[in-house]
Design an enzyme around this catalytic site. Structure first.
Site, PDB file in Angstrom:
ATOM      1  CE  LYS A   1      -2.985  -2.728   2.371  1.00 32.41           C
ATOM      2  NZ  LYS A   1      -3.659  -2.423   4.269  1.00 32.41           N
ATOM      3  N   GLY A   2       1.823   1.314   0.664  1.00 31.03           N
ATOM      4  CA  GLY A   2       2.579   2.234   0.801  1.00 31.03           C
ATOM      5  C   GLY A   2       3.347   3.583  -0.582  1.00 31.03           C
TER       6      GLY A   2
ATOM      7  CG  ASP B   1      14.693  -1.968   4.723  1.00 31.98           C
ATOM      8  OD1 ASP B   1      15.155  -0.696   6.005  1.00 31.98           O
ATOM      9  OD2 ASP B   1      15.141  -2.553   5.580  1.00 31.98           O
TER      10      ASP B   1
ATOM     11  CE  LYS C   1      14.578   2.578   6.467  1.00 26.79           C
ATOM     12  NZ  LYS C   1      14.677   1.879   6.782  1.00 26.79           N
TER      13      LYS C   1
ATOM     14  CB  VAL D   1      10.623   7.527   7.454  1.00 28.62           C
ATOM     15  CG1 VAL D   1      11.842   7.645   7.521  1.00 28.62           C
ATOM     16  CG2 VAL D   1      10.509   6.837   6.272  1.00 28.62           C
TER      17      VAL D   1
HETATM   18  P1  5GP Z   1      12.650  -4.692   1.524  1.00 27.36           P
HETATM   19  O1  5GP Z   1      12.258  -5.373   0.926  1.00 27.36           O
HETATM   20  O2  5GP Z   1      13.272  -3.297   0.559  1.00 27.36           O
HETATM   21  O3  5GP Z   1      13.494  -4.006   2.586  1.00 27.36           O
HETATM   22  O4  5GP Z   1      11.476  -3.307   2.185  1.00 27.36           O
HETATM   23  C1  5GP Z   1      11.027  -2.817   0.764  1.00 27.36           C
HETATM   24  C2  5GP Z   1       9.506  -2.269   2.380  1.00 27.36           C
HETATM   25  O5  5GP Z   1       8.919  -2.673   3.363  1.00 27.36           O
HETATM   26  C3  5GP Z   1       8.446  -0.725   1.766  1.00 27.36           C
HETATM   27  O6  5GP Z   1       7.865  -0.819   0.872  1.00 27.36           O
HETATM   28  C4  5GP Z   1       8.163  -0.723   3.157  1.00 27.36           C
HETATM   29  O7  5GP Z   1       6.636  -1.440   3.010  1.00 27.36           O
HETATM   30  C5  5GP Z   1       9.059  -1.463   4.355  1.00 27.36           C
HETATM   31  N1  5GP Z   1      10.095  -0.318   5.012  1.00 27.36           N
HETATM   32  C6  5GP Z   1      11.055  -0.197   4.929  1.00 27.36           C
HETATM   33  N2  5GP Z   1      11.911   0.011   5.232  1.00 27.36           N
HETATM   34  C7  5GP Z   1      10.546   1.140   5.639  1.00 27.36           C
HETATM   35  C8  5GP Z   1      10.516   2.345   6.613  1.00 27.36           C
HETATM   36  O8  5GP Z   1      11.591   2.469   7.488  1.00 27.36           O
HETATM   37  N3  5GP Z   1       9.336   2.846   7.185  1.00 27.36           N
HETATM   38  C9  5GP Z   1       8.463   2.274   6.647  1.00 27.36           C
HETATM   39  N4  5GP Z   1       7.119   2.863   7.209  1.00 27.36           N
HETATM   40  N5  5GP Z   1       7.827   0.727   6.502  1.00 27.36           N
HETATM   41  C10 5GP Z   1       9.744  -0.013   5.184  1.00 27.36           C
END
Ligand code: 5GP
Length: 181
Positions: free
Chosen positions: A45-46, A105, A133, A155
């Site tokens: 959803k983000g 992330d 990040k 965040v």
């Molecule tokens: P990744 O697969 O890159 O580790 O995770 C990405 C997803 O994790 C993003 O689409 C988001 O939904 C969530 N996410 C990663 N970092 C953050 C953060 O700092 N805050 C929030 N609210 N969601 C995060």
């Protein structure tokens, strides 16, 4: 940190700063895709609020579609176990796909999604993220465009949640733990 009494929100990136940066990034995307048709794929959803703002600055012929993924649940660390990765509802073959994500992330979510889209015949797959990040993300993932590079802060706001809350904030904020007086 589990409920709203445990933390307070601090503004990290103001709404106006986000708006300005989106204009800059979209200008670059418009140049790079000149003459191409694009399928913008918003990660739910983000990514939906960022996608809504970004696509309105894009000038090429564009389709907008959505995909639901999650690797977080109600925690603040990515599990790396990406759930619900199905692209069967999308027409992928031959399309130039621009994945629109709220925040990268670890990057695990997008590595898996990108590989899947390419294996289904996408002509190209690029990524635009509102937040990146970079230090934490897997080095094998190319994030083609991003608005803000962040450290390891968790965040919220501008589409991003904690336990499904705070997506509606117009700014990007950090959750600071409330200290007892
Ligand atoms: P990744 O697969 O890159 O580790 O995770 C990405 C997803 O994790 C993003 O689409 C988001 O939904 C969530 N996410 C990663 N970092 C953050 C953060 O700092 N805050 C929030 N609210 N969601 C995060």
């Amino acid at each position: 940190m589990s409920n709203s009494e445990d933390y307070q929100l601090r503004v990290l990136i103001q709404q106006e700063t986000i708006e300005k940066k989106i204009l800059e990034v979209s200008k670059q995307i418009n140049e790079d895709y000149k003459g191409e048709e694009v399928l913008a794929l918003s990660v739910l959803k983000g990514g939906v609020i960022f996608a809504a703002d970004l696509v309105r600055q894009l000038t090429m012929p564009l389709q907008l579609d959505f995909i639901q993924l999650s690797s977080y649940g109600v925690k603040k660390e990515s599990s790396g176990d990406v759930q619900g990765l199905s692209v069967d509802h999308l027409t992928i073959k031959g399309h130039h796909i621009l994945i629109v994500e709220d925040i990268v992330d670890t990057g695990l979510t997008l590595i898996k999604l990108k590989d899947l889209l390419l294996s289904k015949g996408a002509a190209s797959v690029k990524i635009v993220a509102c937040c990146y990040k970079k230090e934490k993300a897997d080095a094998s993932l190319v994030v083609d465009y991003f608005c803000f590079e962040l450290g390891d802060d968790f965040v919220v706001g501008y589409g991003m949640d904690f336990a499904q809350k705070h997506r509606n904030l117009p700014y990007i904020g950090v959750m600071d733990e409330r200290k007892d007086d």
